[in-house]
Motif scaffolding. Structure first.
Motif, PDB file in Angstrom:
ATOM      1  N   GLU A  13      57.004 -15.367 -46.650  1.00 28.35           N
ATOM      2  CA  GLU A  13      57.996 -14.580 -45.899  1.00 28.35           C
ATOM      3  C   GLU A  13      57.334 -13.806 -44.756  1.00 28.35           C
ATOM      4  O   GLU A  13      57.844 -13.781 -43.639  1.00 28.35           O
ATOM      5  CB  GLU A  13      58.725 -13.614 -46.823  1.00 28.35           C
ATOM      6  CG  GLU A  13      59.635 -14.283 -47.826  1.00 28.35           C
ATOM      7  CD  GLU A  13      60.954 -14.750 -47.237  1.00 28.35           C
ATOM      8  OE1 GLU A  13      61.453 -14.114 -46.287  1.00 28.35           O
ATOM      9  OE2 GLU A  13      61.480 -15.758 -47.727  1.00 28.35           O
ATOM     10  N   ASN A  49      58.529  -5.430 -44.402  1.00 26.28           N
ATOM     11  CA  ASN A  49      59.669  -6.335 -44.395  1.00 26.28           C
ATOM     12  C   ASN A  49      60.660  -5.856 -45.458  1.00 26.28           C
ATOM     13  O   ASN A  49      60.499  -6.136 -46.639  1.00 26.28           O
ATOM     14  CB  ASN A  49      59.195  -7.760 -44.673  1.00 26.28           C
ATOM     15  CG  ASN A  49      60.305  -8.778 -44.679  1.00 26.28           C
ATOM     16  OD1 ASN A  49      60.257  -9.731 -45.434  1.00 26.28           O
ATOM     17  ND2 ASN A  49      61.316  -8.616 -43.857  1.00 26.28           N
ATOM     18  N   HIS A  57      65.634 -11.114 -46.633  1.00 28.83           N
ATOM     19  CA  HIS A  57      65.183 -10.355 -45.471  1.00 28.83           C
ATOM     20  C   HIS A  57      66.309  -9.461 -44.960  1.00 28.83           C
ATOM     21  O   HIS A  57      67.435  -9.902 -44.793  1.00 28.83           O
ATOM     22  CB  HIS A  57      64.735 -11.310 -44.361  1.00 28.83           C
ATOM     23  CG  HIS A  57      64.452 -10.624 -43.060  1.00 28.83           C
ATOM     24  ND1 HIS A  57      63.298  -9.921 -42.845  1.00 28.83           N
ATOM     25  CD2 HIS A  57      65.185 -10.519 -41.929  1.00 28.83           C
ATOM     26  CE1 HIS A  57      63.324  -9.412 -41.616  1.00 28.83           C
ATOM     27  NE2 HIS A  57      64.463  -9.779 -41.043  1.00 28.83           N
TER      28      HIS A  57
END
Length: 141
Positions: A13, A49, A57
Motif C-alpha cells: 500500500e 496513510n 485508503h
C-alpha cells in the motif's frame, strides 16, 4: 476489505505512494489520535496513510525529512501492577515528532501478531531519522 493486515500489505500500500527513485525504509501500523494508519519512512519523507474502519485508503499525509526537528520514542509509564502487566503485553511505543513549523505528532505503535516486529518500528524510525537528518534533536519533555 480484501487482503488481511500484514507487513507485506502495508509495504504494498505504501509503495503506491512512492515517488520515482524513492525507497521505503521502515513501515508499520499504528494510530495518530483516533485514526488508524500505515506509517512509512522513506529516504525523503515520513508517510502517514490513514485507513478506514475497513482498512481501505482514506488519506495520505507526508512530512519531508527536512521538516522534522525533534523525534523521541516513549514507552508506557509504570502503573499499578495490573495495568503494568497489560501494557507489558501490548508492548506499546509512542513515537513523538515535532516539525520545524511547530506541529507535534504522537504515533502509537504496538505489538500485532499479524505484523512481526511492529513494536520496534518506532525505534527503527528514530534510528533512520538520526542517520539521515543532520542536527536532529531528541524531543523535549
Amino acid at each position: 476489505m480484501g487482503t488481511k493486515l500484514s507487513r507485506s500489505k502495508i509495504e504494498q500500500e505504501l509503495s503506491q505512494h512512492l515517488r520515482p527513485g524513492e525507497t521505503l525504509l521502515v513501515s508499520g501500523y499504528g494510530s495518530v489520535g483516533m485514526k488508524s494508519c500505515y506509517i512509512g519512512l522513506t529516504d525523503q519523507r515520513l508517510l502517514l496513510n490513514e485507513r478506514t474502519i475497513r482498512d481501505e485508503h482514506k488519506a495520505l499525509e507526508e512530512i519531508p525529512l527536512a521538516d522534522i526537528a525533534e523525534v523521541q520514542v516513549k514507552k508506557p509509564r509504570l502503573f499499578p501492577l495490573d495495568m503494568y502487566l497489560v501494557y507489558l503485553l501490548l508492548k506499546q511505543r509512542r513515537l513523538e515528532i515535532r516539525t520545524h513549523s511547530g506541529r507535534r505528532l504522537e504515533i502509537i505503535l504496538q505489538k500485532f501478531a499479524a505484523i512481526q516486529g511492529n513494536e520496534t518500528v518506532a525505534e527503527r524510525i528514530v534510528a533512520e531519522l538520526q542517520a539521515r537528518v543532520p542536527g536532529l534533536a531528541p524531543a523535549s519533555q
